[in-house]
Structure formats: structure tokens, C-alpha cells
Design a protein around this motif. Structure first.
Motif, mmCIF file in Angstrom:
data_model
loop_
_atom_site.group_PDB
_atom_site.id
_atom_site.type_symbol
_atom_site.label_atom_id
_atom_site.label_comp_id
_atom_site.label_asym_id
_atom_site.label_seq_id
_atom_site.Cartn_x
_atom_site.Cartn_y
_atom_site.Cartn_z
ATOM 1 N N VAL A 28 0.839 -1.204 0.000
ATOM 2 C CA VAL A 28 0.000 0.000 0.000
ATOM 3 C C VAL A 28 0.873 1.252 0.000
ATOM 4 N N ALA A 29 1.989 1.226 0.705
ATOM 5 C CA ALA A 29 2.883 2.386 0.745
ATOM 6 C C ALA A 29 3.402 2.734 -0.643
ATOM 7 N N PHE A 30 3.539 1.758 -1.525
ATOM 8 C CA PHE A 30 4.016 2.017 -2.875
ATOM 9 C C PHE A 30 3.005 2.774 -3.731
ATOM 10 N N ALA A 31 1.772 2.831 -3.296
ATOM 11 C CA ALA A 31 0.752 3.535 -4.079
ATOM 12 C C ALA A 31 1.073 5.020 -4.229
ATOM 13 N N ASP A 32 1.770 5.598 -3.278
ATOM 14 C CA ASP A 32 2.081 7.024 -3.308
ATOM 15 C C ASP A 32 3.518 7.336 -3.701
ATOM 16 N N VAL A 33 4.271 6.358 -4.145
ATOM 17 C CA VAL A 33 5.675 6.558 -4.485
ATOM 18 C C VAL A 33 5.808 6.960 -5.955
ATOM 19 N N ASP A 34 6.595 8.013 -6.206
ATOM 20 C CA ASP A 34 6.908 8.370 -7.588
ATOM 21 C C ASP A 34 7.862 7.324 -8.141
ATOM 22 N N GLN A 35 7.588 6.842 -9.318
ATOM 23 C CA GLN A 35 8.421 5.855 -10.002
ATOM 24 C C GLN A 35 8.740 4.641 -9.128
ATOM 25 N N PRO A 36 7.728 3.896 -8.723
ATOM 26 C CA PRO A 36 7.970 2.704 -7.905
ATOM 27 C C PRO A 36 8.736 1.653 -8.712
ATOM 28 N N PRO A 37 9.443 0.772 -8.042
ATOM 29 C CA PRO A 37 10.163 -0.278 -8.764
ATOM 30 C C PRO A 37 9.191 -1.224 -9.468
ATOM 31 N N VAL A 38 9.645 -1.817 -10.554
ATOM 32 C CA VAL A 38 8.817 -2.788 -11.265
ATOM 33 C C VAL A 38 8.635 -4.035 -10.412
ATOM 34 N N ARG A 39 9.710 -4.420 -9.739
ATOM 35 C CA ARG A 39 9.670 -5.581 -8.849
ATOM 36 C C ARG A 39 10.351 -5.206 -7.542
ATOM 37 N N ILE A 40 9.829 -5.717 -6.453
ATOM 38 C CA ILE A 40 10.496 -5.537 -5.165
ATOM 39 C C ILE A 40 10.436 -6.869 -4.419
#
Length: 73
Positions: A28-40
Motif C-alpha cells: 500500500v505504501a508504494f501507491a504514493d511513491v513516484d516511479q515505484p520499482p517494477v519488482r520488489i
């Protein structure tokens, strides 16, 4: 059995290592990240396995770089 052997590493099974609530919070935290990683990778044992693979690949490249790049044209 609470662990399994994979590629020489003792890995805990998902039943022991997996924390669904922690995982969900991170996703859920990745929803607000600019340019999130393709895979984590999740969890830490996955990160460690990837790091070990990259270190192994780097060692192979260091040993065979001259042969590898000699095929350039």
C-alpha cells in the motif's frame, strides 16, 4: 518441517517467514511513491538470495571478462 533446503541455503517456509499485514502495508505504501520499482523482493531471505546470486554472477564476470568481451565486433 519448518524449513527447506534450496540451492544450499536453509530457507524458512512461508508459514514461518510470511507476515501478511507487514507485506500489505508495504504494498500500500508504494501507491504514493513516484516511479515505484517494477519488482520488489519480499521478505529479507529473498533479498539475501538475490544478493548472493548477483555476487556469484559478478565473480564469474570478473574471472571471464576477457573471454566474454573478446566476442565483440
Amino acid at each position: 518441517m519448518w524449513f527447506r533446503q534450496a540451492r544450499g541455503l536453509a530457507l524458512l517456509t512461508p508459514e514461518v517467514r510470511h507476515h501478511p499485514e507487514k507485506f500489505a502495508r508495504q504494498v500500500v505504501a508504494f501507491a504514493d511513491v513516484d516511479q515505484p520499482p517494477v519488482r520488489i523482493p519480499f521478505p529479507s531471505d529473498t533479498v539475501a538470495a538475490i544478493e548472493a546470486k548477483h555476487a556469484s554472477d559478478a565473480a564469474i564476470i570478473n574471472l571471464w571478462r576477457n573471454v566474454s568481451v573478446s566476442a565483440d565486433f
